[in-house]
Design a protein around this motif. Structure first.
Motif, PDB file in Angstrom:
ATOM      1  N   ARG A 127      62.597  43.304  -2.523  1.00  0.00           N
ATOM      2  CA  ARG A 127      63.850  43.496  -1.761  1.00  0.00           C
ATOM      3  C   ARG A 127      64.415  42.160  -1.307  1.00  0.00           C
ATOM      4  NH1 ARG A 127      61.194  47.623   1.258  1.00  0.00           N
ATOM      5  NH2 ARG A 127      61.077  46.201   3.028  1.00  0.00           N
ATOM      6  N   ASN A 128      63.568  41.350  -0.688  1.00  0.00           N
ATOM      7  CA  ASN A 128      64.027  40.065  -0.151  1.00  0.00           C
ATOM      8  C   ASN A 128      64.487  39.119  -1.245  1.00  0.00           C
ATOM      9  OD1 ASN A 128      63.524  40.918   2.449  1.00  0.00           O
ATOM     10  ND2 ASN A 128      61.476  40.030   2.514  1.00  0.00           N
ATOM     11  N   GLU A 129      63.776  39.095  -2.356  1.00  0.00           N
ATOM     12  CA  GLU A 129      64.163  38.207  -3.461  1.00  0.00           C
ATOM     13  C   GLU A 129      65.487  38.663  -4.070  1.00  0.00           C
ATOM     14  OE1 GLU A 129      63.828  34.744  -5.472  1.00  0.00           O
ATOM     15  OE2 GLU A 129      62.447  35.409  -3.923  1.00  0.00           O
ATOM     16  N   ALA A 130      65.685  39.970  -4.203  1.00  0.00           N
ATOM     17  CA  ALA A 130      66.960  40.489  -4.716  1.00  0.00           C
ATOM     18  C   ALA A 130      68.099  40.131  -3.765  1.00  0.00           C
ATOM     19  CB  ALA A 130      66.879  42.000  -4.918  1.00  0.00           C
ATOM     20  N   LEU A 131      67.867  40.274  -2.474  1.00  0.00           N
ATOM     21  CA  LEU A 131      68.889  39.906  -1.484  1.00  0.00           C
ATOM     22  C   LEU A 131      69.195  38.417  -1.547  1.00  0.00           C
ATOM     23  CD1 LEU A 131      67.693  42.072   1.530  1.00  0.00           C
ATOM     24  CD2 LEU A 131      69.921  42.250   0.383  1.00  0.00           C
ATOM     25  N   LEU A 132      68.173  37.602  -1.693  1.00  0.00           N
ATOM     26  CA  LEU A 132      68.368  36.156  -1.801  1.00  0.00           C
ATOM     27  C   LEU A 132      69.209  35.816  -3.028  1.00  0.00           C
ATOM     28  CD1 LEU A 132      67.664  33.303  -0.778  1.00  0.00           C
ATOM     29  CD2 LEU A 132      65.640  33.414  -2.236  1.00  0.00           C
ATOM     30  N   ARG A 133      68.892  36.416  -4.155  1.00  0.00           N
ATOM     31  CA  ARG A 133      69.651  36.154  -5.395  1.00  0.00           C
ATOM     32  C   ARG A 133      71.104  36.564  -5.211  1.00  0.00           C
ATOM     33  NH1 ARG A 133      67.631  32.696  -8.558  1.00  0.00           N
ATOM     34  NH2 ARG A 133      65.664  32.467  -7.546  1.00  0.00           N
TER      35      ARG A 133
END
Length: 138
Positions: A127-133
């Protein structure tokens, strides 16, 4: 009689432990092409985070992203989120940033839609990596 696909899958899993980086990289490419990567997710994760050679990381990530599906993108995001080695983390980020789907608007929209879907993933790292991207797109 043993199924050829099952034999190939087991051989690729064994190759993932090879001392030779090019054998591990080839195993990553073959495993990434498996119809259901969920059954080999642990092995793929280990290959994505290969501590000995970023060539393994690169080949495995590129093959997973070439699937153009949520499962492949999810696997790469999950590895990127926990990558501790700077070289490995940078290589995973580069593979995500250089995904060929960014080259055209239509395919880029597909990738953005997948990232948005993964912002609701059950794994907080994904979730966090997708949000960061997605935040880098603004």
């Amino acid at each position: 009689m043993e199924d050829f696909a099952e034999l190939g899958l087991r051989r690729s899993i064994a190759d993932a432990d090879s001392p030779a980086w090019h054998v591990r990289a080839a195993a990553g490419r073959r495993l990434a092409a498996a119809p259901r990567i969920e059954s080999v997710a642990g092995v793929l994760h280990r290959l994505l985070l290969d501590a000995e050679d970023t060539g393994v990381t690169s080949d495995t990530a590129a093959a997973l992203l070439a699937r153009r599906d949520l499962a492949g993108l999810r696997a790469v995001l999950a590895a990127r989120a926990v990558a501790s080695g700077e070289g490995t983390a940078d290589q995973l980020a580069a593979e995500l940033d250089c995904d060929p789907r960014w080259a055209t608007g239509e395919d880029g929209a597909e990738l953005i839609a997948q990232l948005r879907t993964l912002t609701s993933d059950t794994d907080p790292d994904v979730r966090n990596e997708a949000l960061l991207r997605l935040s880098h797109l603004r």
